[in-house]
Design an enzyme around this catalytic site. Structure first.
Site, short mmCIF file in Angstrom:
data_model
loop_
_atom_site.label_atom_id
_atom_site.label_comp_id
_atom_site.label_asym_id
_atom_site.label_seq_id
_atom_site.Cartn_x
_atom_site.Cartn_y
_atom_site.Cartn_z
CG ASN A 69 37.29 55.46 31.15
OD1 ASN A 69 37.06 56.32 30.29
ND2 ASN A 69 38.25 55.60 32.05
CE LYS A 127 37.86 50.62 35.98
NZ LYS A 127 37.76 51.96 35.40
CB ALA A 141 47.78 69.97 32.40
CE1 TYR A 182 44.59 24.61 52.16
CE2 TYR A 182 44.07 23.22 54.05
CZ TYR A 182 44.77 24.29 53.50
OH TYR A 182 45.61 25.02 54.27
#
Length: 766
Positions: free
Chosen positions: A318, A94, A195, A39
């Site tokens: 996925n 995720k 769709a 920092y």
């Protein structure tokens, strides 16, 4: 969801530290100086460098390995619009998948905003923080506009995984299903039931791979999307068919492919039976598919079937795509994820399913044997080869399509970086694999009735490591192989007990009896011994009919090693043999001896073990730094094991002054260089990191390596025999296929070295 699963899930997320991800420092922070660099005032320097060139953010910050998983909670799993904060567990999940599968750090960001324009502005405003953005669980049609706008207005990889993840993985499965059924993508009739975002993206990607629009029928909740309908939005109109049909039953009659991205149980048995021969059915509704697995399989014996579920074959998941796609995109600093990169991922995933499946993957899913076929058209999520296959394919596509800002020049180095990132790399072992492949040798597998031995032999052929020779009955071996779908192509089988091998048995018996004639060993005894697999196999090695032997998964190692001493013999200048295990740990490579043979070694045995370890570590291209272990340090205890080891060290220092060895010492003293040097500055090990540990007895050595093995500290290779005249390696009972293959590699390298020694001896004689 069952009550137990619900309780387990809630407990999983709440116990200990709530949630599933955390942020940890990557730089030192223990001193005031560290903090002044982290920092103020030191942090100003990278800030000023980034001000001059924003790309320097990739060098001085975590931006290049940081992805935002962003959602507004409007389409969370199958739960619908439950709100931004309610979707946070999914976004954290995720993030967990990104990290464990590709080493990518994630901030999950839940934005409480449904207006697409405002949502886009928020994401754009925070985008400088990240190297990429994964959009998640945003309902259609808003998700289309959000992704398109962000891709056009930002210069980092962006992907709405609900659309493109399913498209990429299902495309890979489709290519392989078509190959299995002998169909061409440009000719098949495809029905897409649904769709929404995923259906739209899947259909577009299928067309990019060659599917014809005129062969595609898409349905929404009102039926077939056709030119006759007047209620179609701009997202559906491009897929409107000219066929005069309106129902799902009409659409699937005679179709080759059904893709379901809709709701459970809409596809009936009769509909499946009406499809073309070898129908391909991907029923991906979550959690329950458009037709139950059991019904679909019973309806058609020629079906290729996939779902989104992990409890059935061919899971379209996925996680096979997004971690590796972002990994490749980040590593070349791609400005986007384009169609070329998606197609590259499709083909890489599809190709991987056609390669031999590692035993560790079969074990992870409790499966006997996975191989490319109707029940295996897509890799399993726990196949760690996905990282080194998919990420480079995506990176190459990004470079070729002109969207990479940091091209990769050395792809082998990149693969090495990927393996190291995920802890998958063992450089030393990989180097030996490469050496073995260059000069494969004939290796005898004496226990060919053992399933793991057969699998290892098959793997060795596939990887080009050696020419396996199996000892045993051809019919029995063939039966075991057939039952477990093991290919015996390229594998030699020798039925040592058959009459046709009588002349070879007698020849080996003659050689052995002559070799040991002064030890009371008769020809008759030797001839009888040749019906023993290990004896016959060792004589193959001894006589030059083979180069190395692998055994030990069945029998007692003492019996086997005594045979080896009699048949192969101990190297000149030594009276004992030993075994070594190699531990590939985070602190580096450690060599442990003797881990198998000598139960209560006396001083002479320990001296030979130390000498063998010294030469073996050099064989593995390391400079040996040896610690002789005990429970006391440098004469602290004057009796028992410490005193014995103390005398061994004195003898080694006197007779082998070039060896870097010292002791006796406790293991913490051996491995803590700074403590050792401060406390015992007189040792020959001063300033050096110990890499070789010699234990005072078999009990401590065996316990140590098995403790390390079960603790999962790293890869462990062994036992590697040290001291026999020729490469005969005796395994641990119950070793895995990969362990046996690793030991076969060591045996091949051992044989290569032995061959070179023999050639050099011959040259000196000439």
């Amino acid at each position: 969801m069952s009550t137990k699963l619900r309780e387990d899930a809630l407990r999983y997320h709440a116990e200990g530290r709530p949630g599933k991800i955390e942020v940890i420092p990557t730089k030192p922070y223990s001193s005031q100086h560290d903090l002044s660099l982290a920092y103020s005032p030191g942090v100003a320097e990278p800030c000023l460098e980034i001000e001059k060139d924003e790309q320097k953010a990739y060098e001085y910050t975590s931006k290049g390995n940081l992805v935002a998983v962003i959602s507004n909670g409007t389409a969370v799993l199958g739960l619908g619009d439950i709100g931004a904060v309610s979707g946070k567990p999914v976004m954290e999940g995720k993030g967990l998948l990104f990290k464990i599968f590709a080493g990518i750090d994630v901030f999950d960001i839940e934005i409480d905003e449904k207006d697409p324009e405002k949502f886009i502005e928020v994401v754009k405003a925070i985008s400088p923080t990240f190297g990429g953005i994964n959009l998640e669980d945003i309902k259609a049609p808003e998700c289309f506009e959000i992704e398109e706008r962000l891709k056009n207005e930002l210069d980092i990889p962006i992907m709405h995984d609900d659309q493109h993840g399913t498209a990429i993985i299902s495309s890979a499965g489709l290519l392989n299903a078509l190959e299995l059924t002998g169909k061409k993508i440009e000719e098949v009739r495809i029905v897409v039931n649904g769709a929404g975002a995923a259906a739209n993206s899947c259909t577009k990607l299928y067309m990019a791979l060659g599917a014809k629009l005129e062969n595609i029928v898409m349905l929404d909740s009102r039926g077939v999307i056709s030119k006759n309908r007047t209620d179609l939005n701009e997202r559906k109109k491009p897929f409107a068919t000219e066929r005069n049909i309106s129902t799902l039953a009409e659409a699937v009659a005679g179709a080759d492919v059904f893709l379901g991205l809709s709701v459970a149980d809409v596809l009936t048995v009769e509909m499946v039976q009406s499809m073309n021969e070898n129908p391909i059915v991907f029923a991906l509704a979550n959690p329950n598919p458009e037709i139950a697995y059991e019904l679909a399989i019973a309806a058609r014996k020629d079906i290729v079937f996939a779902t989104g579920r992990s409890d059935h074959p061919n899971q379209i998941n996925n996680v096979l795509g997004f971690p590796y796609i972002f990994r490749g995109a980040l590593d070349v600093r791609a400005t986007c994820i384009n169609e070329e990169m998606k197609v590259a991922a499709v083909r890489a995933i599809a190709d991987l399913a056609k390669k031999a499946v590692p035993d560790v993957v079969n074990a992870a899913y409790n499966l006997k044997r996975l191989s490319f076929g109707r029940d295996y058209i897509i890799p399993k999520p726990l196949d760690n080869r996905l990282l080194t296959v998919v990420a480079p394919a995506v990176a190459k596509a990004a470079i070729a399509s002109g969207v990479a800002r940091k091209p990769i020049a050395d792809w082998e180095e990149y693969s090495e970086i990927l393996r190291e990132r995920m802890g998958l790399d063992n450089k030393m072992l990989r180097r030996f694999y490469d050496m073995a492949k260059q000069t494969p040798k004939r290796v005898v597998f004496s226990e060919s009735n053992h399933l793991n031995m057969l699998k290892a032999a098959e793997t060795c052929v596939d990887e080009g490591i050696c020419y396996p020779v199996l000892l045993g009955n051809e019919e029995k071996i063939a039966s075991i192989a057939a039952e477990n779908q093991i290919s015996l192509e390229g594998v030699e089988i020798v039925n040592l007990r058959h009459d046709r091998e009588e002349s070879r048995r007698l020849h080996y018996a003659k050689l052995l009896s002559e070799k040991r004639s002064r030890e009371g060993y008769t020809f008759q005894e030797a001839a009888e011994q040749m019906f023993n697999r290990d004896s016959f196999g060792m004589m193959m090695v001894e006589s030059g009919d083979a180069d190395a032997l692998i055994t030990g998964v069945f029998g007692k190692y003492l019996d086997t090693i005594n045979l080896a001493k009699d048949i192969i013999g101990i190297r000149e200048g030594l009276n004992h043999i030993g075994a070594m295990h190699i531990v590939n740990s985070k602190r580096g490579v450690l060599f442990l001896a003797d881990t198998l043979f000598n139960r209560h070694p006396n001083s002479d045995v320990l001296i030979d073990i130390a000498r063998l370890a010294n030469s073996t570590v050099k064989f593995f291209a390391h400079d040996p730094v040896i610690a002789m272990l005990s429970y006391s340090n440098f004469g602290d205890d004057k009796v028992g094991s410490p005193a014995s080891v103390h005398k061994v060290v004195e003898a080694l220092h006197r007779d082998y002054p070039d060896m870097v060895v010292d002791g006796e010492m406790q293991v913490n003293v051996a491995l803590n260089k700074d403590f050792r040097d401060e406390k015992f500055p007189f040792t020959k090990l001063k300033g050096k990191n110990v890499n070789t540990l010699i234990f005072p007895n078999l009990s401590s050595a065996n316990t140590a390596y098995k403790l390390l093995l079960e603790s999962g500290v790293g890869d462990i290779i062994g036992p590697i025999q040290m001291g026999l005249n020729k490469p005969v390696h005796i395994l641990d009972v119950g070793m895995s296929v990969r362990d046996i293959v690793n030991m076969t590699v060591i045996a091949v390298i051992d044989a290569i070295v032995e061959e070179n020694i023999s050639v050099n001896k011959l040259k000196r004689v000439e």
